[in-house]
Design a protein around this motif. Structure first.
Motif, PDB file in Angstrom:
ATOM      1  N   VAL A 109      76.671  82.611  14.722  1.00  0.00           N
ATOM      2  CA  VAL A 109      77.074  83.740  15.572  1.00  0.00           C
ATOM      3  C   VAL A 109      78.505  84.125  15.198  1.00  0.00           C
ATOM      4  N   LEU A 110      78.718  85.408  14.913  1.00  0.00           N
ATOM      5  CA  LEU A 110      80.061  85.895  14.571  1.00  0.00           C
ATOM      6  C   LEU A 110      80.606  86.659  15.772  1.00  0.00           C
ATOM      7  N   GLU A 111      81.605  86.110  16.406  1.00  0.00           N
ATOM      8  CA  GLU A 111      82.159  86.737  17.614  1.00  0.00           C
ATOM      9  C   GLU A 111      83.424  87.503  17.244  1.00  0.00           C
ATOM     10  N   ASP A 112      83.366  88.812  17.381  1.00  0.00           N
ATOM     11  CA  ASP A 112      84.519  89.667  17.067  1.00  0.00           C
ATOM     12  C   ASP A 112      85.215  90.010  18.391  1.00  0.00           C
ATOM     13  N   ASP A 113      86.373  89.373  18.596  1.00  0.00           N
ATOM     14  CA  ASP A 113      87.093  89.547  19.868  1.00  0.00           C
ATOM     15  C   ASP A 113      88.304  90.445  19.598  1.00  0.00           C
ATOM     16  N   TYR A 114      88.038  91.719  19.408  1.00  0.00           N
ATOM     17  CA  TYR A 114      89.038  92.608  18.807  1.00  0.00           C
ATOM     18  C   TYR A 114      90.069  93.177  19.770  1.00  0.00           C
ATOM     19  N   ASP A 115      89.779  93.189  21.085  1.00  0.00           N
ATOM     20  CA  ASP A 115      90.778  93.829  21.958  1.00  0.00           C
ATOM     21  C   ASP A 115      90.936  93.155  23.319  1.00  0.00           C
ATOM     22  N   SER A 116      90.636  91.848  23.383  1.00  0.00           N
ATOM     23  CA  SER A 116      90.680  91.172  24.685  1.00  0.00           C
ATOM     24  C   SER A 116      92.101  91.014  25.223  1.00  0.00           C
ATOM     25  N   GLU A 117      93.088  91.252  24.383  1.00  0.00           N
ATOM     26  CA  GLU A 117      94.476  91.147  24.864  1.00  0.00           C
ATOM     27  C   GLU A 117      94.752  92.184  25.934  1.00  0.00           C
ATOM     28  N   PHE A 118      93.960  93.272  25.921  1.00  0.00           N
ATOM     29  CA  PHE A 118      94.218  94.362  26.870  1.00  0.00           C
ATOM     30  C   PHE A 118      93.127  94.392  27.922  1.00  0.00           C
ATOM     31  N   ARG A 119      93.308  93.595  28.958  1.00  0.00           N
ATOM     32  CA  ARG A 119      92.330  93.592  30.048  1.00  0.00           C
ATOM     33  C   ARG A 119      93.051  94.177  31.245  1.00  0.00           C
ATOM     34  N   PHE A 120      92.458  95.199  31.877  1.00  0.00           N
ATOM     35  CA  PHE A 120      93.178  95.923  32.934  1.00  0.00           C
ATOM     36  C   PHE A 120      92.671  95.631  34.329  1.00  0.00           C
ATOM     37  N   SER A 121      91.391  95.372  34.459  1.00  0.00           N
ATOM     38  CA  SER A 121      90.897  95.051  35.797  1.00  0.00           C
ATOM     39  C   SER A 121      89.706  94.121  35.660  1.00  0.00           C
ATOM     40  N   GLY A 122      89.391  93.460  36.740  1.00  0.00           N
ATOM     41  CA  GLY A 122      88.300  92.496  36.695  1.00  0.00           C
ATOM     42  C   GLY A 122      88.810  91.173  36.146  1.00  0.00           C
ATOM     43  N   PRO A 123      88.027  90.123  36.323  1.00  0.00           N
ATOM     44  CA  PRO A 123      88.467  88.794  35.866  1.00  0.00           C
ATOM     45  C   PRO A 123      88.521  88.733  34.344  1.00  0.00           C
ATOM     46  N   PRO A 124      89.405  87.867  33.796  1.00  0.00           N
ATOM     47  CA  PRO A 124      89.448  87.739  32.331  1.00  0.00           C
ATOM     48  C   PRO A 124      88.091  87.288  31.807  1.00  0.00           C
ATOM     49  N   ILE A 125      87.735  87.801  30.657  1.00  0.00           N
ATOM     50  CA  ILE A 125      86.444  87.427  30.062  1.00  0.00           C
ATOM     51  C   ILE A 125      86.714  86.339  29.029  1.00  0.00           C
ATOM     52  N   SER A 126      86.109  85.188  29.223  1.00  0.00           N
ATOM     53  CA  SER A 126      86.326  84.108  28.249  1.00  0.00           C
ATOM     54  C   SER A 126      85.481  84.355  27.009  1.00  0.00           C
ATOM     55  N   SER A 127      85.866  83.663  25.962  1.00  0.00           N
ATOM     56  CA  SER A 127      85.133  83.866  24.710  1.00  0.00           C
ATOM     57  C   SER A 127      83.732  83.267  24.801  1.00  0.00           C
ATOM     58  N   LEU A 128      82.854  83.785  23.967  1.00  0.00           N
ATOM     59  CA  LEU A 128      81.515  83.197  23.843  1.00  0.00           C
ATOM     60  C   LEU A 128      81.641  81.818  23.185  1.00  0.00           C
ATOM     61  N   GLU A 129      82.597  81.713  22.285  1.00  0.00           N
ATOM     62  CA  GLU A 129      82.804  80.443  21.577  1.00  0.00           C
ATOM     63  C   GLU A 129      83.014  79.314  22.568  1.00  0.00           C
ATOM     64  N   GLY A 130      83.672  79.617  23.698  1.00  0.00           N
ATOM     65  CA  GLY A 130      83.957  78.593  24.708  1.00  0.00           C
ATOM     66  C   GLY A 130      82.691  77.981  25.303  1.00  0.00           C
ATOM     67  N   LEU A 131      81.564  78.651  25.167  1.00  0.00           N
ATOM     68  CA  LEU A 131      80.304  78.133  25.725  1.00  0.00           C
ATOM     69  C   LEU A 131      79.464  77.417  24.665  1.00  0.00           C
ATOM     70  N   ASP A 132      79.928  77.497  23.450  1.00  0.00           N
ATOM     71  CA  ASP A 132      79.126  76.987  22.332  1.00  0.00           C
ATOM     72  C   ASP A 132      79.201  75.458  22.292  1.00  0.00           C
ATOM     73  N   VAL A 133      78.044  74.801  22.363  1.00  0.00           N
ATOM     74  CA  VAL A 133      78.081  73.342  22.340  1.00  0.00           C
ATOM     75  C   VAL A 133      77.641  72.774  20.996  1.00  0.00           C
ATOM     76  N   ASP A 134      77.085  73.617  20.142  1.00  0.00           N
ATOM     77  CA  ASP A 134      76.656  73.017  18.871  1.00  0.00           C
ATOM     78  C   ASP A 134      77.280  73.684  17.648  1.00  0.00           C
ATOM     79  N   GLU A 135      78.515  74.165  17.859  1.00  0.00           N
ATOM     80  CA  GLU A 135      79.334  74.611  16.725  1.00  0.00           C
ATOM     81  C   GLU A 135      78.648  75.617  15.812  1.00  0.00           C
ATOM     82  N   ARG A 136      78.154  76.687  16.437  1.00  0.00           N
ATOM     83  CA  ARG A 136      77.560  77.719  15.573  1.00  0.00           C
ATOM     84  C   ARG A 136      78.240  79.070  15.752  1.00  0.00           C
TER      85      ARG A 136
END
Ligand SMILES: Cc1ncc(COP(=O)(O)O)c(C=O)c1O
Length: 513
Positions: free
Chosen positions: A296-323
Motif C-alpha cells: 500500500v502506497l500512502e501519499d500524505d501530501y497535505d496533512s500539515e494543513f488541517r483546519f477543522s475536525g479531529p486530526p487524521i492519523s496515517s493509515l500506516e499507523g494501523l498497519d500491523v504487517d508492514e505493508r
C-alpha cells in the motif's frame, strides 16, 4: 558547387547561433558529408583553395578538417590530400522549415509509452491565477532565514556533503522527519526507515520500480492524482481504477478479481475529492492488501494543513504487517522547487531501497538537506507551518463564505474543505464541468474540472478550487465571480446543467450509479 553550399550553410549558422568560424565550417562540411554533397572516396579541395573560396584563413579550414578527421569522416593521405572516408553514413537531407518546403509525414518518434505519457491525464497548461489548485503561497516563506542557513552550511561543508549520498539522506534530517511523523502523523518508524527523496514523484517511482514488475496491476483511486498515474504508467504498470466514495476508496468484489500488486491511496484527504477514509474502510483496505499480498502506497501530501475536525492519523499507523509505504513532501509547507520529500519504508525493505535509490537516482543535495534539518530542529519549520496554516485557514473561510449562495441554492455542495489547500465544489452528475472551467478561465480564474481527474467513471462533476495561492483580499470578489458563474452557467455548460440541477449530490457513488 561545394564552396557555395558551405558559404550558405555558414551564413545560416552565423544567424542561428554564435559559433566560432572554424566550428561553422566544421558544421557546414559535416552536413555536406552527411547529405551526400561530398561522396565516399571523394577528394576535398586543398585547404588553400577552400580558404580562398570561403574567404577565411587557412588555419580555420585546417581546424575544421582536423576535427572531421579525428571523428572519422575524413582521412588524409600523405602527399595526395584529404578524402572522404568510405564508411561515412549518408542520410536524406533534412526538411528545412521554409516557405514552400515539402512537408514530410510526421514521424512517430515516441514509444507507445512515451506517447501515452504526454497525451493522457495531463494537467492542462492552466495559468496560475486565483484558485489554481495545487499551488501554495510561497511569498510567506522566510527567504532571508533560509539563505542564512544555506550559507552557513555551504561555509562549513565537508567534502563528503558534496558527494552523492548512499545512506538514504542526511542523518539529522532523517531523524527530524522521523520525530515529526511519529508525533504528528502517528507513523510507526525509526529514523533509519526514512529515505529522503526529491519529492513524492520520486518516492512513487522508486516504489513502482522496486515493488512491481512490468504489467503488474496497481489499484488507483478514481478520480486520481495525475502525478501518481504518470509514475505508474511510466513504469509499465496496469492501472486499475477503483472508485472513491465519501469514505475513500471503495473496492468491490469485481475489483477484487483484479488482484493488485500495489494500491495507491491518499487516505487523509483524497485527491482531488477531499474524502477522508473512514476507519472501517481503512481496516477493510488493509485486510484486502493482506489477502492479495499487495503493498500500500500512502501519499500524505497535505496533512500539515488541517483546519477543522479531529486530526487524521496515517493509515500506516494501523498497519500491523508492514505493508504500507508512507510518503510526504516539503513542496507544500516550504516550496516545490526545494525538491525534497521523504519515503518511509518497512524495515525489511530499507537496505534494498537505499541501494536502488543510490543506483537509480544518485541522490545528493546534502548542504540543502543539512540546512533543512537545522530549519526543523530550530523550530522554524513549526513556526512557518503555524503561520501558513493560519493564513490558509483565513483564505479557506472567505472562499467558503463566497460560495455560500451555491449551497443555499442547492446547486452544489463542498467536499474536502477541512484540510489542505483546495476544496472540491461538487456539482450534479451531468453538469459539463469542463465548460465551466473554461468559462472560469475566461474570467481570470483557474479551476480544474473534477471529471478531468476521472479514469474510468463518468458520473462525477465538479470544480477543484485552490485557495493556497489566491490573494486573501481578492478571494471574496473572485469567489463571487465563481459562484455567479455556477449559478448562471455559460450556455455550453447550461445545456447539460438543466436536467439534473437542483439537488444536493449525495456522495460520489459508483460509476453509473
Ligand atoms: C496528491 C499529491 N501528492 C503529492 C504531491 C506533491 O508531490 P511532489 O513532492 O512530487 O511535489 C501533490 C502536489 O500537488 C499532490 O497533489
Amino acid at each position: 558547387m561545394l564552396s557555395e553550399f558551405l558559404i550558405a550553410e555558414m551564413h545560416r549558422l552565423e544567424r542561428d547561433a554564435s559559433l566560432p568560424l572554424h566550428r561553422q565550417l566544421y558544421e557546414a562540411l559535416r552536413r555536406a558529408l552527411l547529405d551526400g554533397k561530398l561522396g565516399a572516396g571523394e577528394r576535398l579541395p586543398s585547404t588553400r583553395d577552400l580558404a580562398h573560396d570561403l574567404g577565411v584563413s587557412r588555419n580555420t579550414v585546417v581546424a575544421a578538417i582536423n576535427q572531421l578527421t579525428v571523428e572519422g569522416y575524413l582521412a588524409s593521405r600523405v602527399g595526395s590530400g584529404t578524402y572522404v572516408n568510405d564508411d561515412v553514413p549518408q542520410r536524406a537531407p533534412r526538411a528545412r522549415r521554409q516557405a514552400g518546403a515539402v512537408t514530410l509525414p510526421a514521424m512517430p518518434r515516441l514509444s507507445r509509452r512515451g506517447h501515452d505519457l504526454v497525451e493522457r491525464f495531463c494537467a492542462s497548461a492552466l495559468e496560475v491565477q486565483p484558485f489554481t489548485p495545487g499551488v501554495a503561497d510561497f511569498s510567506a516563506f522566510p527567504v532571508a532565514l533560509w539563505q542564512r542557513l544555506q550559507n552557513k552550511h555551504w561555509r562549513m561543508t565537508y567534502p563528503d556533503l558534496l558527494d552523492y549520498n548512499a545512506a538514504g539522506g542526511y542523518g539529522p534530517l532523517r531523524r527530524a522527519v522521523a520525530d515529526y511523523l511519529r508525533v504528528f502523523r502517528s507513523v510507526q518508524l525509526d529514523a533509519d526507515q526514512v529515505i529522503i527523496t526529491t519529492g513524492t514523484q520520486q518516492s512513487l517511482e522508486l516504489c513502482a520500480r522496486l515493488l512491481a514488475d512490468h504489467g503488474d496491476t496497481v489499484w488507483v483511486e478514481d478520480p486520481a492524482y495525475w502525478g501518481a498515474v504518470k509514475a505508474f504508467m511510466a513504469n509499465g504498470l496496469q492501472l486499475h481504477p477503483v472508485p472513491v466514495d465519501d469514505e475513500g476508496i471503495a473496492p468491490s468484489a469485481a475489483d477484487e478479481r483484479q488482484p493488485p500488486r500495489l494500491i495507491y491511496l491518499t487516505p487523509s484527504h483524497q485527491y482531488p475529492t477531499g474524502a477522508v477514509m473512514s476507519l472501517a474502510r481503512r481496516h477493510q483496505l488493509l485486510a484486502c492488501a493482506r489477502a492479495h499480498q499487495a503493498w500500500v502506497l500512502e501519499d500524505d501530501y497535505d496533512s500539515e494543513f488541517r483546519f477543522s475536525g479531529p486530526p487524521i492519523s496515517s493509515l500506516e499507523g494501523l498497519d500491523v504487517d508492514e505493508r504500507v509505504l508512507y510518503m510526504g513532501t516539503f513542496s507544500k509547507v516550504l516550496y516545490p522547487g526545494i525538491k525534497l520529500g521523504y519515503l518511509v519504508v518497512p524495515k525489511g525493505l530499507v537496505a534494498a531501497f537505499k541501494q536502488a535509490h543510490y543506483d537509480l537516482n544518485r541522490p545528493g543535495q546534502m548542504p540543502q538537506q543539512a540546512a533543512l534539518a537545522e530549519f526543523i530542529e530550530m523550530g522554524h519549520f513549526s513556526s512557518a507551518l503555524r503561520r501558513s496554516r493560519q493564513s490558509y485557514a483565513e483564505r479557506r473561510s472567505s472562499l467558503l463564505a463566497a460560495l455560500q449562495p451555491l449551497l443555499q441554492a442547492g446547486v452544489a455542495h463542498i467536499s474536502g474543505a477541512d484540510q489542505g489547500l483546495h476544496l472540491c465544489l461538487r456539482l450534479p452528475s451531468g453538469v459539463d464541468d469542463q465548460a465551466l472551467a473554461r468559462a472560469a478561465g475566461e474570467r481570470g480564474i483557474t479551476v480544474r474540472p473534477l471529471s478531468a481527474y476521472c479514469l474510468a467513471r463518468d458520473d462525477l462533476s465538479g470544480l477543484v478550487v485552490g485557495y493556497g495561492y489566491a490573494n486573501p483580499k481578492d478571494i471574496p470578489r473572485w469567489g463571487k465571480v465563481l459562484a455567479d458563474m455556477v449559478l448562471e452557467p455559460p450556455r455550453s455548460a447550461a445545456a447539460r446543467v438543466a436536467a439534473p440541477r437542483g439537488g444536493r449530490v449525495s456522495g460520489l457513488g459508483r460509476p453509473g450509479a
